[in-house]
Design a protein around this motif. Structure first.
Motif, PDB file in Angstrom:
ATOM      1  N   GLU A  59       4.263  10.428 -41.222  1.00 10.40           N
ATOM      2  CA  GLU A  59       2.909  11.559 -41.468  1.00 10.40           C
ATOM      3  C   GLU A  59       3.803  12.377 -39.725  1.00 10.40           C
ATOM      4  OE1 GLU A  59      -0.643  11.978 -41.878  1.00 10.40           O
ATOM      5  OE2 GLU A  59      -0.946  14.203 -42.090  1.00 10.40           O
ATOM      6  N   ASN A 114       1.820  17.869 -44.312  1.00 11.01           N
ATOM      7  CA  ASN A 114       0.712  18.567 -44.650  1.00 11.01           C
ATOM      8  C   ASN A 114       1.375  20.219 -45.033  1.00 11.01           C
ATOM      9  OD1 ASN A 114      -1.394  16.636 -43.389  1.00 11.01           O
ATOM     10  ND2 ASN A 114      -0.008  16.324 -41.981  1.00 11.01           N
ATOM     11  N   GLU A 146       1.506  16.207 -48.510  1.00  9.66           N
ATOM     12  CA  GLU A 146       0.202  15.925 -48.847  1.00  9.66           C
ATOM     13  C   GLU A 146      -1.233  17.052 -48.976  1.00  9.66           C
ATOM     14  OE1 GLU A 146      -1.281  13.781 -45.425  1.00  9.66           O
ATOM     15  OE2 GLU A 146       0.443  12.339 -45.131  1.00  9.66           O
ATOM     16  N   ASP A 176      -5.034  13.878 -49.911  1.00  9.72           N
ATOM     17  CA  ASP A 176      -5.325  13.671 -48.341  1.00  9.72           C
ATOM     18  C   ASP A 176      -6.456  13.188 -48.584  1.00  9.72           C
ATOM     19  OD1 ASP A 176      -4.991  12.940 -45.904  1.00  9.72           O
ATOM     20  OD2 ASP A 176      -3.685  15.032 -45.178  1.00  9.72           O
ATOM     21  N   LYS A 197      -4.279   9.189 -50.258  1.00  3.33           N
ATOM     22  CA  LYS A 197      -5.230   8.731 -48.764  1.00  3.33           C
ATOM     23  C   LYS A 197      -6.525   8.168 -48.470  1.00  3.33           C
ATOM     24  CE  LYS A 197      -1.766   9.272 -45.397  1.00  3.33           C
ATOM     25  NZ  LYS A 197      -0.642  10.519 -44.663  1.00  3.33           N
TER      26      LYS A 197
HETATM   27 MG    MG Z   1      -2.394  14.415 -43.371  1.00  2.00          MG
END
Ligand code: MG
Ligand code: C2E
Ligand code: MG
Ligand code: MG
Length: 280
Positions: A59, A114, A146, A176, A197
């Motif tokens: 990530e 993200n 995400e 996320d 997640k």
């Molecule tokens: Mg994240």
């Protein structure tokens, strides 16, 4: 001291508020220039398959190095960037940079980036992602975005279209901070996610928290029946790791298995993984 906890506490409180407002205003001025001054970098946190101990991806996480204040935490500057609308250009920089850096890794591992709600509600996101992939020469199948449920809207056709168009070119999606919003299950049903997640707030008190255990088990079962992969965030201890594994979660991202790393360290880690794979 005792005095400030007594009669002086209201004064201490307002002084503290004034200081934090002032810090916010100063940071705001600097944040507007941070991109042009090249003060951002990305750190990459490894994600592992628990049983095989193989690397399954990274990530990308923004880091801001302020010339005087040093490291400013994303927990502080991301909300500020969102309020100011700066997350759109900063997020674009993060995506383009992550794609370019991932292309240089010795193995074609997935890279997660993200995407803020503000970016995701803008239809330009589709051409921006396509252009970032093309500029870097990154296979779209390696990119995972995400999003939190804050980025989505349950009955919004435009948001659904963005999702569909990006899925059509091969980009994958992870939800996320799963479980922290109001309607996680609704979004899961409506949008074609590939991964969940589990938020670190559910992991923090494992294995002692019976509720935490029940949540990890239920989300893992849900994921496997929907054909989604499940990863737990924020795993810091061996006890937490064995607890999530016993309850059906197969992947992990946390300080125990690896902190976010600078690009050079990522290359070295991926090279070592590759050497292990080929038995060299
Ligand atoms: Mg994240
Ligand atoms: P997130 O996307 O949920 O990222 C996971 C956060 O948990 C990261 O914090 C990571 O360093 C931290 N973390 C990972 N393992 C552990 C652990 O074992 N223990 C603890 N205590 N923490 C762990 P970080 O890097 O401070 O980022 C915070 C948040 O800032 C991210 O949460 C994400 O929402 C946001 N963010 C970071 N980079 C970007 C970006 O490029 N774009 C956008 N829109 N948001 C970003
Ligand atoms: Mg998260
Ligand atoms: Mg978060």
């Amino acid at each position: 001291n005792a005095k400030s906890e007594g009669g002086g506490s209201a004064h201490a409180f307002t002084a503290q508020m004034r200081d934090s407002l002032q810090r916010r205003r100063l940071l705001e001025v600097d944040l507007r220039q941070a991109l042009a001054l090249r003060e951002f970098t990305l750190a990459y946190q490894p994600q592992y398959d628990i049983d095989s101990r193989t690397l399954v991806g990274f990530e990308a996480l923004l880091r801001w190095h302020h010339p005087e204040r040093g490291h400013v935490s994303p927990g502080e500057f991301i909300p500020l960037a969102e309020d100011l609308g700066l997350i759109v250009p900063i997020g674009e920089w993060a995506l383009r940079t992550a794609c370019k850096e991932a292309v240089t890794w010795p193995l074609p591992l997935p890279i997660s980036v993200n995407i803020s709600p503000l970016q995701f509600r803008n239809p330009n996101i589709v051409s921006m992602v396509t252009s970032a992939l093309a500029a870097a020469g990154l296979d779209p199948n390696r990119l995972e975005l995400e999003v939190t449920e804050g980025a989505l809207l349950l009955n919004s056709e435009p948001v659904m279209n963005i999702f569909r168009q990006l899925k059509a070119i091969g980009v994958r999606f992870a939800m996320d901070d799963f479980g922290t919003g109001y309607s996680s299950l609704g979004y899961l049903q409506k949008f074609p996610f590939d991964k969940i997640k589990i938020d670190q707030s559910f992991v923090r008190n494992l294995p002692d928290s019976g509720d935490g255990v029940a949540i990890v088990r239920a989300v893992s079962a849900l994921g496997s029946s929907l054909g989604l992969s499940i990863i737990a965030e924020g795993v810091e201890t061996e006890e937490q790791l064995s607890c999530i594994r016993q309850n059906g979660c197969l992947q992990v991202q946390g300080y125990l298995t690896g902190r976010p790393l600078a690009p050079a360290a990522v290359e070295a880690l991926v090279a070592a993984e590759k050497a292990g794979e080929t038995g060299q």
